[in-house]
Write a protein that holds these residues in place. Structure first.
Motif, PDB file in Angstrom:
ATOM      1  N   GLN A   1      -4.990   4.044   7.053  1.00 51.08           N
ATOM      2  CA  GLN A   1      -4.766   2.983   8.030  1.00 51.08           C
ATOM      3  C   GLN A   1      -5.813   1.879   7.916  1.00 51.08           C
ATOM      4  O   GLN A   1      -5.506   0.696   8.112  1.00 51.08           O
ATOM      5  CB  GLN A   1      -4.750   3.579   9.443  1.00 51.08           C
ATOM      6  CG  GLN A   1      -3.599   4.534   9.700  1.00 51.08           C
ATOM      7  CD  GLN A   1      -2.239   3.898   9.427  1.00 51.08           C
ATOM      8  OE1 GLN A   1      -2.008   2.728   9.769  1.00 51.08           O
ATOM      9  NE2 GLN A   1      -1.335   4.664   8.811  1.00 51.08           N
TER      10      GLN A   1
ATOM     11  N   LEU B   1       0.863  -1.174   0.000  1.00 51.19           N
ATOM     12  CA  LEU B   1       0.000   0.000   0.000  1.00 51.19           C
ATOM     13  C   LEU B   1       0.901   1.224   0.000  1.00 51.19           C
ATOM     14  O   LEU B   1       1.702   1.421   0.915  1.00 51.19           O
ATOM     15  CB  LEU B   1      -0.911   0.015   1.224  1.00 51.19           C
ATOM     16  CG  LEU B   1      -1.758   1.290   1.398  1.00 51.19           C
ATOM     17  CD1 LEU B   1      -2.687   1.505   0.212  1.00 51.19           C
ATOM     18  CD2 LEU B   1      -2.553   1.228   2.702  1.00 51.19           C
TER      19      LEU B   1
ATOM     20  N   HIS C   1       1.396  -4.585   3.120  1.00 49.66           N
ATOM     21  CA  HIS C   1       2.372  -3.846   3.915  1.00 49.66           C
ATOM     22  C   HIS C   1       2.409  -2.416   3.399  1.00 49.66           C
ATOM     23  O   HIS C   1       2.346  -2.180   2.200  1.00 49.66           O
ATOM     24  CB  HIS C   1       3.758  -4.488   3.845  1.00 49.66           C
ATOM     25  CG  HIS C   1       4.265  -4.683   2.445  1.00 49.66           C
ATOM     26  ND1 HIS C   1       3.867  -5.745   1.654  1.00 49.66           N
ATOM     27  CD2 HIS C   1       5.127  -3.958   1.685  1.00 49.66           C
ATOM     28  CE1 HIS C   1       4.471  -5.667   0.476  1.00 49.66           C
ATOM     29  NE2 HIS C   1       5.230  -4.587   0.458  1.00 49.66           N
ATOM     30  N   ILE C   2       2.470  -1.472   4.294  1.00 48.29           N
ATOM     31  CA  ILE C   2       2.385  -0.066   3.919  1.00 48.29           C
ATOM     32  C   ILE C   2       3.774   0.534   3.754  1.00 48.29           C
ATOM     33  O   ILE C   2       4.701   0.218   4.505  1.00 48.29           O
ATOM     34  CB  ILE C   2       1.567   0.728   4.973  1.00 48.29           C
ATOM     35  CG1 ILE C   2       1.247   2.130   4.463  1.00 48.29           C
ATOM     36  CG2 ILE C   2       2.266   0.751   6.317  1.00 48.29           C
ATOM     37  CD1 ILE C   2       0.227   2.867   5.310  1.00 48.29           C
TER      38      ILE C   2
ATOM     39  N   ALA D   1      -4.938  -0.256   4.963  1.00 44.63           N
ATOM     40  CA  ALA D   1      -3.801  -1.104   5.328  1.00 44.63           C
ATOM     41  C   ALA D   1      -4.265  -2.314   6.140  1.00 44.63           C
ATOM     42  O   ALA D   1      -3.801  -3.444   5.923  1.00 44.63           O
ATOM     43  CB  ALA D   1      -2.777  -0.286   6.121  1.00 44.63           C
TER      44      ALA D   1
END
Length: 296
Positions: free
Chosen positions: A42, A21, A54-55, A45
């Protein structure tokens, strides 16, 4: 207990490395109203976490996200040469915009300057022809006012100047109207926790179709293949093991997806979902609806 090397039932030929992400989000503006965009980043995510999400956080401070910062951010995304930058990706742009420009922190009012469709098309085109992104896919979400026309112009630019680029979806969140923060988040949540519950894989084009009702535009080129370009669930989908109404299953899965991996593996329900109606603090995690946001 550790996760298996490969999700059960997923052929060896299918990539299950997860999805990055990559947010380009704006919470503060010099000349426009501030926005509460971080909570949506968020939430997305968290929704992608069971799929290996995974951000890649944007470390630049909110009031320094100007044109130069955006160019740097896009420039990093379009060059997936290092291991942590390779693989499948979801670029989520959220902020003020118009049919012709996306606003950054310093964009003046009205929004007749800023990031152009050509800028976004160049980033997508460059990434998708990069050798390190050989068979990886990209979803680009433009969450801004009047973004349907902006996305259409991005697509035209891709076809005319980056025709070799493939394996991408281009989604927008508003047509001839202001966007509403939270619409994309809710659509993604319903798709992943209700529509495709219990499925180990979701074809990219099929997912895109679920994320583009009504005002949402959908652009895909012919190289997207639902048999090869997939969102692969790597965490167990506990909700699929029980029999209950879809809304209750969505609540169960959203709660379980917040647990550490070991707890997920030991939390498979054996009976129908409980009634959460009288239980305080139970939430599926999607931010509440907000008023339309637009910068003139």
């Amino acid at each position: 207990m550790t996760m298996p090397d490969r999700p059960i039932g997923i052929p060896q030929s299918i990539d299950h490395s997860g999805v990055e992400l990559y947010p380009i989000s704006f919470t503060a503006y010099e000349h426009h109203p501030d926005l509460k965009t971080e909570e949506h980043v968020q939430t997305i995510a968290a929704l992608l976490a069971p799929y290996g999400g995974h951000i890649s956080p944007w470390q630049t401070p909110a009031k320094e996200r100007n044109r130069q910062a955006v160019e740097t951010r896009l420039g990093t995304w379009k060059k997936p040469a290092v291991p942590e930058r390779s693989g499948n990706t979801l670029l989520y742009w959220v902020g003020h915009g118009t049919a012709t420009h996306l606003a950054h922190y310093s964009t003046p009012a009205p929004v007749d300057d800023g990031v152009t469709p050509q800028d976004i098309a160049h980033a997508i085109g460059s990434r998708q022809v990069h050798p390190a992104a050989a068979d990886n896919w990209a979803i680009v979400v433009l969450d801004a006012c009047y973004s349907r026309d902006f996305a259409r112009n991005v697509h035209r630019e891709l076809l005319s100047t980056h025709s070799a680029a493939g394996r991408y979806l281009l989604l927008s969140t508003a047509a001839q109207a202001p966007a509403e923060l939270g619409n994309f988040t809710r659509l993604l949540e319903r798709a992943l926790t209700v529509t495709f519950r219990g499925q180990a894989t979701i074809g990219l084009a099929t997912l895109g179709a679920q994320l583009t009702p009504n005002r949402f535009s959908y652009r895909s080129n012919e190289t997207v293949d639902d048999d090869r370009h997939l969102l692969v669930r790597i965490a167990p989908d506990a909700a699929s093991a029980v029999s209950a109404p879809l809304d209750q299953l969505a609540e169960i899965q959203a709660i379980l997806d917040q647990l550490p991996t070991v707890e997920k593996l030991t939390s498979s329900p054996r009976r129908p979902a409980p009634n959460w109606a009288n239980s305080p603090g139970i939430s599926t995690g999607a931010p509440s609806n907000e008023t339309a946001f637009c910068a003139g």
